[in-house]
Design an enzyme around this catalytic site. Sequence first.
Site: not given
Length: 721
Positions: A207, A334
Amino acid sequence: MEIYLDANATTPVLAEARTAALAAMAEDYGNPSSVHGTGLKARALMDAVRAQARRAIGAADGQVLFVSGATEGIQTAVLSAMTALRERSASGAGAAATVLYGATEHKAVPEAIRHWNHLLRLGQQVLEIPVDHRGRHDLDWLRAHAPGAGLVCTMAVNNETGVISDLPGIAQALRGSRAFWMVDGVQALGKLDLRLHELAVDYATFSGHKLYAPKGIGLLYVRQGAPVTPLLAGGGQEDALRSGTENMPGIAALGAVLSALASGQVFQPAHTLVHYRERLAQALRDAFPDIVFNAPTDVSVPTTLNFSVPGLSSRLLLDLFDAAEIRVSGGSACSAAKAQPSHVLEAMGLPAWQAAAAVRLSFGPATPAEVIEAACERIRACGESVRANCLGASPAGDGPVPRLTRFVADAACSYVVADPAGGRCVVVDPRPELNESLMQWIRCRGLELAAVLATHARSEVASAAAALRAALAPAWSATEALGWPVGVESIALGDQCLTRLPGLPRDAAAYVLRDERQRCWAFVGDMAPAATSDRGARAERDAAAAALQALHASVGGGGALLLPADDPDERFASTLADGFGPALAQPPAAADAGEAVDPVALSPSAVAALLETRSDLVLVDVREPYEQRLGQTLEIGGGARRWAIPLSGLVEALPDLLALPAQTPVLVFCRSGNRSARAAAALRRLGRLRAYSVSGGLALWPAAASAVQRPSQAALPTPAA
Ligand code: PLP
């Protein structure tokens, strides 16, 4: 100024990358599939970035596809491998029965495996590869399971701990297996010398935003000959393996980052990063002497520190760091919103408290030395605040001693009534889960424990009370069953006085606290309105109701505030008007009577309007003293009064807040908007209709020009006018 130490969640975009992205939007905006000059320029740029990416990840051959990020790359890899497994099985070439993934993988991996296993009706058995206490894969286990595996997923570097996987060891363990191998390389890009082609890796994902490129651009490497099932079909871009017009600003920005990486000029070399880590670790040790680091540094990238501090929850540490304007995260980003133990640390076999209290501090390789030094200074200030406010294992604090403090764990509440001048305190309804904090709080403030009182003969309260008495030897040793000192009429605590509420059954008690201003609270345990409905308790409640009504009649103003032993609805306090049976029903509060009121949580623009129009506004900072000491305060004009009322001290301040003129707006704020929303909702329930909270907290405050000021707010609310 904010210090951002959460690089494993995301990074800012490098200046060079921003410039490149802008150019790809403003000047070189072509579509790489177009065959005219503008399109050809875009294609040339894309090809150049792909070549840079190959060098960065050591992929001399195979495919390097531009995707939206690692999650997409992971989907494509898992879908591709699982589709191939299904085809293998259909052609009778032997079905592999298992899919293996590392126990510490990012959620994107197991979730993708479950998703595609289900959608493709593959029925593969999905197993976690155990890790050892250092967070590294159990290679013997892997070797034993490799022959039956169809797909193996292992990350290169862990996002929570920074632990580096032994990729050569994994390759060795997989030798001879027909399993496809996917590597999640997200946290390794730019930090490890990746040589994917040397490792028989089939798929690897990355990413851009974890290394100073924008969000929305990532890479998927596919080994030469490994199968690919496109996730997106359409215009045939990326050799028809990933359709959709390419994200050229993202690709251009990623190219700029990869150039910076290759130049060796922008990112710090490994030895500098190791030095940074040591500086930060030392500052953390100075701040929190009993800190434990949760990952071994010799097998971790230097940019991540994961730690836990005994006695300090990750929530508390996050609030503390945020107050010092240092951004870190609890566990992984998260799961930061839910305070759950880290599955990574659990898999490593760390003690439960360590996995639950973990904090991750991570910096990017482009972080300047000055930022690290400034962070170290602020971390030390956090340590001072913790010590001053008696948190963790601090031996002695220097902060003011509040007169009435509520401790809460889940819904269980305990209270400490203190006499700061006389150095004495009384505990009401102690609980085992709160005992350690209570003891620490009392000892660190040098208070003498006068008595431990219970409202009911509940076993957990009795055992907590016994433990407190044993540890702190209260002044009154001869007591009745629920802890009241024998032969004592009232307990004087400086300007405050505690008495028993007369007229209750033998196995229950309620205690009335009055102060010099005749403010009155009653600790009513389970007898709080709506607390229980069983028959035995009903009789008790009726007796309590009669007793409390008598109390009510004897107290002027708003009567007594009833403080419960359990507060599942976060009411903080209730009043007789909250319904103590039909005989005592009071006229409904205005909120129930249908008066239209504004929402509790105000948007930044509504906050701005309130600030502008209401000079009588009262601003209430419900952050705890350890946060307020680090001092992010607001630069706001106007005549708004500011009260510092930590949530733990809200019950003490409630009489003053409720006594404000009905039209006076009260705007509650905190770090994130969570605690203030709870406090404002409680105020509304108690009848203060003009109570609001700042949605999003200090982070979204309109005049977000926050200045770091040492405590400038009034320590306690001034008596209401
Ligand atoms: N894998 C790891 C190790 C990560 O740290 C992350 C992001 O936190 C991901 C996968 C998912 O990346 P993205 O959200 O950019 O798709």
